[in-house]
Design a protein around this motif. Structure first.
Motif, short mmCIF file in Angstrom:
data_model
loop_
_atom_site.label_atom_id
_atom_site.label_comp_id
_atom_site.label_asym_id
_atom_site.label_seq_id
_atom_site.Cartn_x
_atom_site.Cartn_y
_atom_site.Cartn_z
N SER A 71 34.80 -5.51 -7.67
CA SER A 71 36.56 -6.06 -7.26
C SER A 71 36.21 -7.19 -6.56
O SER A 71 35.30 -6.90 -5.62
N SER A 94 36.17 6.93 -4.61
CA SER A 94 37.38 7.29 -4.11
C SER A 94 37.25 8.58 -3.29
O SER A 94 35.80 8.61 -2.66
N VAL A 95 38.00 8.68 -2.82
CA VAL A 95 37.90 9.88 -2.03
C VAL A 95 36.93 11.36 -2.56
O VAL A 95 37.59 11.59 -3.78
N THR A 120 44.52 1.76 -3.55
CA THR A 120 44.14 2.33 -4.19
C THR A 120 43.56 2.99 -5.41
O THR A 120 42.73 4.27 -5.03
N SER A 121 42.38 2.14 -5.10
CA SER A 121 41.04 2.19 -6.24
C SER A 121 41.89 2.25 -7.66
O SER A 121 42.97 2.44 -8.20
N GLY A 123 43.02 5.23 -7.71
CA GLY A 123 44.64 6.47 -7.55
C GLY A 123 44.13 8.15 -7.18
O GLY A 123 44.99 8.78 -7.56
N GLU A 142 47.19 -1.98 -4.13
CA GLU A 142 46.06 -2.55 -4.70
C GLU A 142 46.00 -3.84 -5.55
O GLU A 142 46.52 -4.47 -5.88
N GLY A 143 44.71 -4.64 -4.65
CA GLY A 143 44.51 -6.03 -5.32
C GLY A 143 44.15 -5.84 -6.66
O GLY A 143 44.36 -7.40 -7.39
N ARG A 147 42.17 -1.54 -11.62
CA ARG A 147 41.90 -0.66 -10.75
C ARG A 147 43.61 0.10 -10.92
O ARG A 147 43.78 1.46 -11.20
N PHE A 170 46.79 -7.14 -0.13
CA PHE A 170 47.59 -6.57 1.53
C PHE A 170 47.92 -6.93 1.85
O PHE A 170 49.89 -6.54 2.93
N ASP A 190 42.53 2.45 4.04
CA ASP A 190 41.06 2.60 2.35
C ASP A 190 40.51 1.83 1.82
O ASP A 190 40.99 2.34 1.04
N GLY A 191 40.72 0.70 2.51
CA GLY A 191 40.53 -0.75 2.09
C GLY A 191 39.94 -1.45 2.93
O GLY A 191 38.59 -1.74 2.05
N ASN A 192 39.60 -2.08 3.21
CA ASN A 192 39.51 -3.50 3.93
C ASN A 192 38.40 -2.68 4.92
O ASN A 192 38.74 -2.34 5.97
N TYR A 201 46.28 -4.78 10.34
CA TYR A 201 47.34 -3.64 9.58
C TYR A 201 47.63 -2.48 10.46
O TYR A 201 48.43 -2.33 10.40
C1 LIG Z 1 37.97 2.68 -1.39
S1 LIG Z 1 38.47 1.90 -2.42
C2 LIG Z 1 40.18 3.37 -2.76
C3 LIG Z 1 39.67 4.51 -3.22
C4 LIG Z 1 41.21 5.77 -2.65
N1 LIG Z 1 41.92 5.42 -1.66
C5 LIG Z 1 40.90 6.38 -2.77
O1 LIG Z 1 40.30 7.59 -2.31
O2 LIG Z 1 40.76 7.16 -4.54
C6 LIG Z 1 38.98 0.25 -1.87
C7 LIG Z 1 40.51 -0.09 -2.97
O3 LIG Z 1 40.79 -1.05 -1.83
C8 LIG Z 1 41.17 -2.62 -2.42
N2 LIG Z 1 40.98 -3.06 -1.98
C9 LIG Z 1 40.16 -3.54 -0.50
N3 LIG Z 1 40.84 -4.81 -0.08
C10 LIG Z 1 42.44 -5.21 -0.23
C11 LIG Z 1 42.80 -6.51 0.18
N4 LIG Z 1 42.38 -7.43 0.67
N5 LIG Z 1 43.90 -6.12 -0.97
C12 LIG Z 1 44.29 -5.44 -2.18
N6 LIG Z 1 43.26 -5.30 -2.16
C13 LIG Z 1 42.26 -4.57 -1.20
C14 LIG Z 1 39.79 -2.34 -3.30
O4 LIG Z 1 40.12 -3.21 -4.51
C15 LIG Z 1 39.75 -1.07 -3.65
O5 LIG Z 1 39.74 -0.56 -4.85
#
Ligand SMILES: C[S@@+](CC[C@H](N)C(=O)[O-])C[C@H]1O[C@@H](n2cnc3c(N)ncnc32)[C@H](O)[C@@H]1O
Length: 266
Positions: A71, A94-95, A120-121, A123, A142-143, A147, A170, A190-192, A201
């Motif tokens: 990613s 994933s969580v 989302t990763s 999902g 999700e970017g 995923r 985001f 749960d992203g950055n 954010y």
């Molecule tokens: C830790 S994972 C999420 C896991 C998910 N919440 C779960 O528990 O099933 C973080 C996700 O955020 C996305 N992500 C991180 N920074 C981002 C951004 N600035 N914009 C879009 N997506 C982003 C990543 O591509 C990654 O798939």
């Protein structure tokens, strides 16, 4: 900081946390709301039945060797940027089943109808959140397109009509989501894992909070800067109650109560 130094630090923090945090039973917690949260959400005294299908899907996908490009998002990751199997992505990002069930119970307990997730990763956490209430709407951002596609397939497979995936960064996705949602009952960040975007954010989401809103931050001890960001959030004037669960941080915005901070073993 090297990985070893980080590991040593986190181990020290963990021992200190375990020695000072309150038990999850809610004993010794001098706040009726946090006591209720501990009983219902942390201990599941309300016997909320979490969905089986999400864990069924995880168990099926965890051995998958489908290859995913790294990613481009989530700067702050200490992991090497290289292709990974779907199974590895699920294991690493994933969580966990425990935290998925926590999100499910939290959304149910709070009767959250308007839910936002950043990251989302594939999902898993979005499905936990969406299962809490068929009337709830979950917007998840999700970017990474691969995923996002896998997540959408899973939502379709289990007929989740109450999840909308916003594909993109985001920066744009959050504006779109905030325009769409009248209020934020629950937000899962749960992203950055960097401090500056996390705080940005958080501040953007504050525009749509009400008394019953709850924000959950994952990986608050991911790095020193993430922990500093968590402390800024916990001390923010709009936050009334903050709860440190070691990996997760939870904040409430209830009015008319003393500002308090808790550490609870979970
Ligand atoms: C830790 S994972 C999420 C896991 C998910 N919440 C779960 O528990 O099933 C973080 C996700 O955020 C996305 N992500 C991180 N920074 C981002 C951004 N600035 N914009 C879009 N997506 C982003 C990543 O591509 C990654 O798939």
């Amino acid at each position: 900081m090297t990985d070893i130094a980080h590991l040593l630090n986190i181990t020290k923090d963990y021992i200190l946390f375990k020695c000072t945090a309150k038990p999850r039973s809610g004993h010794g917690v001098h706040s009726p709301m946090v006591y209720e949260f501990s009983r219902a959400v942390l201990c599941n005294k309300n016997n909320y039945e979490q969905p089986n299908e999400v864990e069924w899907l995880r168990n099926w996908q965890i051995d998958s060797s489908i290859s995913l490009a790294p990613s481009d998002y989530g700067a702050g990751s200490r992991m090497m940027k290289r292709s990974e199997t779907l199974g590895a992505v699920i294991r690493k990002s994933s969580v966990s089943p425990k935290n998925g069930a926590f999100l499910y119970r939290l959304a149910k307990w709070n009767n959250s109808k308007s839910i936002l997730e950043l990251g989302t990763s594939v999902g898993i956490s979005a499905m936990y959140l969406a299962s809490s209430n068929p009337d709830a709407m979950v917007l998840t951002i999700e970017g990474d397109w691969q995923r996002a596609e896998l997540a959408k397939n899973s939502f379709d497979l289990f007929n989740f009509k109450n999840i909308e995936l916003i594909e993109g960064d985001f920066e744009q996705g959050l504006n779109k989501a905030l325009n769409q949602l009248p209020v934020l009952d629950l937000v899962f960040f749960d992203g950055n894992h960097k401090a500056e975007p996390t705080l940005r954010y958080f501040k953007q989401c504050l525009k749509k909070v009400n008394e019953n809103s709850i924000f959950v931050f994952d990986d608050i001890r991911w790095s020193r800067e993430m922990f500093k960001a968590w402390n800024v959030i916990a001390k923010h004037s709009s936050v009334s109650i903050s709860i440190d669960l070691f990996h997760l941080g939870v904040v409430f915005f209830r009015k008319g109560i003393f500002k308090q901070h808790f550490k609870i073993n979970f």
